[in-house]
Design a protein around this motif. Structure first.
Motif, PDB file in Angstrom:
ATOM      1  N   SER A 244       0.827  -1.208   0.000  1.00  0.00           N
ATOM      2  CA  SER A 244       0.000   0.000   0.000  1.00  0.00           C
ATOM      3  C   SER A 244       0.862   1.259   0.000  1.00  0.00           C
ATOM      4  CB  SER A 244      -0.936  -0.005   1.222  1.00  0.00           C
ATOM      5  OG  SER A 244      -1.887  -1.042   1.107  1.00  0.00           O
ATOM      6  N   VAL A 245       2.003   1.212   0.694  1.00  0.00           N
ATOM      7  CA  VAL A 245       2.916   2.370   0.708  1.00  0.00           C
ATOM      8  C   VAL A 245       3.431   2.635  -0.704  1.00  0.00           C
ATOM      9  CG1 VAL A 245       5.140   3.224   1.541  1.00  0.00           C
ATOM     10  CG2 VAL A 245       3.590   2.051   3.119  1.00  0.00           C
ATOM     11  N   MET A 246       3.835   1.568  -1.408  1.00  0.00           N
ATOM     12  CA  MET A 246       4.303   1.741  -2.778  1.00  0.00           C
ATOM     13  C   MET A 246       3.201   2.275  -3.682  1.00  0.00           C
ATOM     14  SD  MET A 246       5.381  -0.997  -5.652  1.00  0.00           S
ATOM     15  CE  MET A 246       3.619  -1.235  -5.872  1.00  0.00           C
ATOM     16  N   ASN A 247       2.000   1.722  -3.532  1.00  0.00           N
ATOM     17  CA  ASN A 247       0.891   2.169  -4.368  1.00  0.00           C
ATOM     18  C   ASN A 247       0.575   3.639  -4.140  1.00  0.00           C
ATOM     19  OD1 ASN A 247       0.742  -0.410  -5.309  1.00  0.00           O
ATOM     20  ND2 ASN A 247      -1.099  -0.970  -4.189  1.00  0.00           N
ATOM     21  N   LEU A 248       0.705   4.065  -2.889  1.00  0.00           N
ATOM     22  CA  LEU A 248       0.521   5.477  -2.567  1.00  0.00           C
ATOM     23  C   LEU A 248       1.538   6.318  -3.344  1.00  0.00           C
ATOM     24  CD1 LEU A 248      -1.302   7.146  -0.594  1.00  0.00           C
ATOM     25  CD2 LEU A 248       0.631   7.105   0.995  1.00  0.00           C
ATOM     26  N   GLY A 249       2.779   5.823  -3.403  1.00  0.00           N
ATOM     27  CA  GLY A 249       3.811   6.548  -4.145  1.00  0.00           C
ATOM     28  C   GLY A 249       3.493   6.662  -5.617  1.00  0.00           C
ATOM     29  N   VAL A 250       2.980   5.595  -6.204  1.00  0.00           N
ATOM     30  CA  VAL A 250       2.656   5.625  -7.637  1.00  0.00           C
ATOM     31  C   VAL A 250       1.558   6.642  -7.915  1.00  0.00           C
ATOM     32  CG1 VAL A 250       1.762   4.275  -9.567  1.00  0.00           C
ATOM     33  CG2 VAL A 250       3.380   3.247  -7.984  1.00  0.00           C
ATOM     34  N   ILE A 251       0.558   6.676  -7.055  1.00  0.00           N
ATOM     35  CA  ILE A 251      -0.536   7.634  -7.274  1.00  0.00           C
ATOM     36  C   ILE A 251      -0.050   9.069  -7.064  1.00  0.00           C
ATOM     37  CG2 ILE A 251      -2.781   8.412  -6.413  1.00  0.00           C
ATOM     38  CD1 ILE A 251      -3.604   5.576  -6.055  1.00  0.00           C
ATOM     39  N   ASN A 257       2.964  14.861  -7.541  1.00  0.00           N
ATOM     40  CA  ASN A 257       3.651  15.126  -6.273  1.00  0.00           C
ATOM     41  C   ASN A 257       4.828  14.159  -6.150  1.00  0.00           C
ATOM     42  OD1 ASN A 257       4.495  15.624  -3.657  1.00  0.00           O
ATOM     43  ND2 ASN A 257       2.402  15.916  -2.903  1.00  0.00           N
ATOM     44  N   ARG A 258       5.930  14.498  -6.808  1.00  0.00           N
ATOM     45  CA  ARG A 258       7.053  13.570  -6.896  1.00  0.00           C
ATOM     46  C   ARG A 258       7.873  13.497  -5.618  1.00  0.00           C
ATOM     47  NH1 ARG A 258       8.426  15.037 -13.221  1.00  0.00           N
ATOM     48  NH2 ARG A 258       6.770  13.706 -14.088  1.00  0.00           N
ATOM     49  N   VAL A 259       7.794  14.516  -4.785  1.00  0.00           N
ATOM     50  CA  VAL A 259       8.503  14.469  -3.502  1.00  0.00           C
ATOM     51  C   VAL A 259       7.876  13.394  -2.612  1.00  0.00           C
ATOM     52  CG1 VAL A 259       9.046  15.730  -1.389  1.00  0.00           C
ATOM     53  CG2 VAL A 259       9.250  16.868  -3.611  1.00  0.00           C
ATOM     54  N   LYS A 260       6.555  13.436  -2.489  1.00  0.00           N
ATOM     55  CA  LYS A 260       5.873  12.428  -1.681  1.00  0.00           C
ATOM     56  C   LYS A 260       6.011  11.036  -2.300  1.00  0.00           C
ATOM     57  CE  LYS A 260       2.379  14.978   0.940  1.00  0.00           C
ATOM     58  NZ  LYS A 260       0.934  15.050   1.288  1.00  0.00           N
ATOM     59  N   ALA A 261       6.057  10.981  -3.628  1.00  0.00           N
ATOM     60  CA  ALA A 261       6.223   9.689  -4.294  1.00  0.00           C
ATOM     61  C   ALA A 261       7.565   9.069  -3.929  1.00  0.00           C
ATOM     62  CB  ALA A 261       6.117   9.863  -5.808  1.00  0.00           C
ATOM     63  N   ALA A 262       8.624   9.868  -3.964  1.00  0.00           N
ATOM     64  CA  ALA A 262       9.963   9.361  -3.617  1.00  0.00           C
ATOM     65  C   ALA A 262      10.009   8.891  -2.167  1.00  0.00           C
ATOM     66  CB  ALA A 262      11.009  10.440  -3.860  1.00  0.00           C
ATOM     67  N   GLU A 263       9.372   9.637  -1.274  1.00  0.00           N
ATOM     68  CA  GLU A 263       9.341   9.244   0.147  1.00  0.00           C
ATOM     69  C   GLU A 263       8.646   7.886   0.306  1.00  0.00           C
ATOM     70  OE1 GLU A 263       7.346  12.466   2.020  1.00  0.00           O
ATOM     71  OE2 GLU A 263       9.107  13.801   2.018  1.00  0.00           O
TER      72      GLU A 263
END
Length: 332
Positions: A244-251, A257-263
């Protein structure tokens, strides 16, 4: 723990160097040579499997199956063979795992005489084969196994099995691009898991609903379901949290929002460190992280993550991931 009366013989059988020694041990302990002994052996092997020492667990299960076969305990042999499949799957030996599950199915079928009604026995191995084929990108090959598992679950009137099998079937439909069928299966699974209070399964289903809506380019709805999944998994400290954490990053990446995606990607990688059973998920995390770094014009970092994704995918025979060409969500 196993019945204490079996403990010494269990240790001796596991320590025996070959089949001949095991046969002598069984012959000198006839009062203990029964299905209860096989259950005690299996329990001990299961403790090793739970400790994630998969190589040792596989060796122990080979002994359990040999003892079960020698005693004519077909039911015990079927259970042990199924557990061998689980262990091989954890070792990323998917072809051998599928073969073990198929042997378990054959043993279970041999237990049933024509006309007997033993519904539900085949649900687990059929589902496991479906999952492994799906993970290898062989969606059409996986479909009949999931459909047969679902029919067996319905025959058994086991709602938990129906929910889990619908989730697996939905993931196959999603791989085939049949999103409507995937959502229908997931809604059935969500209704059952909510009714029965199965929080862990509910978190997985919500994650997969979010993934499916993302595939249909509905980022807002996808994010809503992924966040619901994440809340449940965070509360439970669920081992499947990383998906779910990874999926959050993809969305987040899809929404700009690439900063939050990288995190999110960085956290997902940390959550799956030193977990061989998470290799399939790490393939997807590394791929998506590399895709993000490419967009951020960080070529060295992008190459590092993408090469890691390819290496992992080749190691586990994940053919679908070696030919990806766009960012995508993983499946828990």
């Amino acid at each position: 723990p196993p019945d204490p009366k079996f403990a010494p013989l269990v240790r001796q059988l596991f320590d025996a160097p070959d089949e001949a020694v095991r046969a002598r041990l069984l012959a000198t302990n006839p009062e203990l040579a029964n299905p209860q002994l096989v259950a005690a052996l299996s329990e001990a092997a299961g403790a090793v499997l739970d400790s994630r020492d998969y190589t040792k667990a596989l060796t122990l299960y080979q002994t359990v199956c040999a003892v079960a076969e020698s005693l004519g305990d077909t039911a015990g042999q079927a259970r042990c063979t199924h557990n061998q499949g689980l262990t091989l799957a954890r070792l990323q030996r998917s072809g051998e795992a599928i073969a073990a599950y198929q042997r378990a199915i054959a043993l279970l079928e041999a237990l049933h005489h024509p006309g007997d009604n033993h519904p539900g026995d085949l649900v687990a191995p059929l589902n496991e084969i479906c999952i492994l084929l799906k993970n290898r990108g062989e969606f059409r090959e996986a479909l009949p196994y999931c459909n047969r598992a679902l029919a067996d679950a319905h025959d058994a009137e086991n709602e938990t099995s129906i929910a889990r099998t619908n989730t697996n079937l939905a993931n196959v439909y999603r791989g085939l691009g049949n999103y409507r069928a995937a959502i229908e299966c997931l809604r059935v699974a969500l209704e059952i898991t909510r009714k029965l209070g199965l929080e862990r399964e509910q978190g997985m289903v919500l994650n997969n609903i979010g993934s499916t809506y993302y595939d249909q380019h509905d980022d807002a709805l996808g994010l809503n379901y992924i966040e619901q999944s994440l809340a449940i998994k965070e509360k439970r400290k669920d081992p499947q949290l990383a998906s779910s954490v990874m999926n959050l990053g993809v969305i987040y990446e899809s929404m700009g929002n690439r900063v939050k995606a990288a995190e999110a990607f960085d956290r997902a990688l940390k959550l799956t460190e030193a977990r061989p059973e998470a290799a399939t998920l790490r393939v997807t995390i590394s791929y998506n992280y590399g895709f993000l770094e490419h967009h951020l014009k960080h070529p060295d970092a992008a190459r590092l993550h993408l090469e890691e994704s390819i290496r992992l995918a080749e190691n586990i025979g994940d053919r679908k991931s070696t030919r990806l060409n766009s960012s995508h969500l993983g499946i828990s």
